[in-house]
Design an enzyme around this catalytic site. Sequence first.
Site, PDB file in Angstrom:
ATOM      1  N   GLN A  92       0.845  -1.215   0.000  1.00 19.53           N
ATOM      2  CA  GLN A  92       0.000   0.000   0.000  1.00 19.53           C
ATOM      3  C   GLN A  92       0.872   1.253   0.000  1.00 19.53           C
ATOM      4  O   GLN A  92       0.625   2.208   0.738  1.00 19.53           O
ATOM      5  CB  GLN A  92      -0.940   0.017   1.222  1.00 19.53           C
ATOM      6  CG  GLN A  92      -1.703  -1.251   1.466  1.00 19.53           C
ATOM      7  CD  GLN A  92      -2.965  -1.382   0.622  1.00 19.53           C
ATOM      8  OE1 GLN A  92      -3.178  -0.635  -0.330  1.00 19.53           O
ATOM      9  NE2 GLN A  92      -3.807  -2.336   0.957  1.00 19.53           N
ATOM     10  N   HIS A  93       1.887   1.285  -0.853  1.00 18.03           N
ATOM     11  CA  HIS A  93       2.832   2.399  -0.926  1.00 18.03           C
ATOM     12  C   HIS A  93       2.748   3.108  -2.278  1.00 18.03           C
ATOM     13  O   HIS A  93       3.755   3.503  -2.850  1.00 18.03           O
ATOM     14  CB  HIS A  93       4.260   1.889  -0.713  1.00 18.03           C
ATOM     15  CG  HIS A  93       4.520   1.339   0.652  1.00 18.03           C
ATOM     16  ND1 HIS A  93       5.641   0.587   0.955  1.00 18.03           N
ATOM     17  CD2 HIS A  93       3.807   1.430   1.802  1.00 18.03           C
ATOM     18  CE1 HIS A  93       5.600   0.235   2.233  1.00 18.03           C
ATOM     19  NE2 HIS A  93       4.500   0.729   2.762  1.00 18.03           N
ATOM     20  N   THR A  94       1.557   3.274  -2.816  1.00 15.83           N
ATOM     21  CA  THR A  94       1.411   3.746  -4.192  1.00 15.83           C
ATOM     22  C   THR A  94       1.915   5.170  -4.390  1.00 15.83           C
ATOM     23  O   THR A  94       1.598   6.075  -3.619  1.00 15.83           O
ATOM     24  CB  THR A  94      -0.055   3.666  -4.630  1.00 15.83           C
ATOM     25  OG1 THR A  94      -0.583   2.393  -4.279  1.00 15.83           O
ATOM     26  CG2 THR A  94      -0.179   3.867  -6.127  1.00 15.83           C
TER      27      THR A  94
END
Length: 512
Positions: A451-453
């Site tokens: 979840q590091h977009t």
Amino acid sequence: MIRHADVLVIGAGGSGAALAARLSEDPGRDVLVAEAGPVPRALPEFPADLLDARLVPGARPGSPAVRTVPALLTSGLPYMAARGRFLGGSTTVNGGYFIRARRADFDRWSAAAADDLWSYDRVLPLLRALESDLDHGAAPPHGDRGPIPVRRTGLRHPAAAAFQAAARELRHPDEPDKNAQGAPGFGPVPSNTVDGRRVNTGIAYLLGAAAHRPNLTVLGDCTALSVVVGRGRATGVVAEHGGRRTVLEAGEIVLCAGALASPHLLHLSGIGPAGDLARAGIPVVHDLPAVGAALSDHPQVAVEWVPRRPMPEPSGSWLGGALHLRSTGGAEAGDLEILQSLVPVSGLVTGTTTVPGAPLPFLVSVLAPRTAGGLRTVSADPGVPPHIEYGYLETGADRRRMREAVRAAAAVAATDAFGEVSRSLAEPAAGTLDDDRELDRWIRARLGTSQHTCGTVPMGPAAAVDGHGRVHGLDGLRVADTSILPTAPLRGPAATAVLIGEVIAQAIRSER
């Protein structure tokens, strides 16, 4: 409510809360913030589970503080990406991991933006200004007067202590301060949590000194639908608030909705790749092909181990230690991450800190900077989600690095030191670990994302925005969130998201 603001900020998350608070330090500037989720006015109004640093609300399906977006991690592998929908955005529902990007990241971003505003030396004063480091104080390179408290996780939990001993047995270097740009290795995790309480950016920036500023207004449950553009200038945002549509007007608009929502909002406004927009039935306002053309994130899998005896409940954080190491032939030091969870996966997804008999996980990620996939809007209806592809495991190098990361975690579990707390690795089995094809299948079946977009509205002269976040070819419109980073950093981006708010706020103030 301010009906016509000097600056309208869309999103009160990691970047937006910081940016709005800093801009409102100038009493002559009216700042209006539109946040899609609830906006508590005082700390007691926050639900207890959103403050408990032993929990990860974003991992819990159905959490009211989370919105999910369908995506494909790789071809044929669907996933629901979670994002915070509450004051503080994803800093309200994430794991509280608050590690700075690496110097190499800033070098890469500065070169891509053609702007030394993003060099490490230029941003270091802002990194210091945003934090109160409760372990190191004002000792270089840290700050002690900023709004975000930073405390490193203790290594007193038996599993964390065993991880440290195992890393030493494997001769990985100690890295006691992961925010100091030293050689990557094993160390505690810097976290924006204190005494077991998560301090998100909404609490840190907007419920502090900024809360009583008459020139700052924060609207909750206010969803931006599109940007109003006329004659090459953004003049307002169509939003839904209180069950009604309204237009919020401003001299300048800054999108801080996150790396999935900001490009989607631009597309809905007719700003993006003209061909895709036309196919979606969206009138083209400004052809900007780089918006949504690619994204950058970190693939992740959980490698679980079986405790030798019941483990105690974590006391202050769900996080133990973290090990960063270089992949074979890796261009960047520390491009593999083994992050220790002191809570079982089943506990993370149900919101409980202990699950008797359950294995405990290492969250294993590849952090090598790359772009792939993208975000394409398929309908003019804001309620229809965009088509998102992460593009994981597409290349041989992608798969090799992921195998190396899993094997590195298995090596930790196999040490004598870790054997003090672990009976065995739950999986993968030895035969799977030793066979590349079998291990590739095992990884694909369990693939997730960190979840590091980033990278969906990248900065650069030929990209979507400049180094100050200004959208190319339009006046009065900026983007200030992780979407502007051309590649995801070599660490989780939460601390960098806050830094982006600080950098763009400073840029706006310097231009006035």
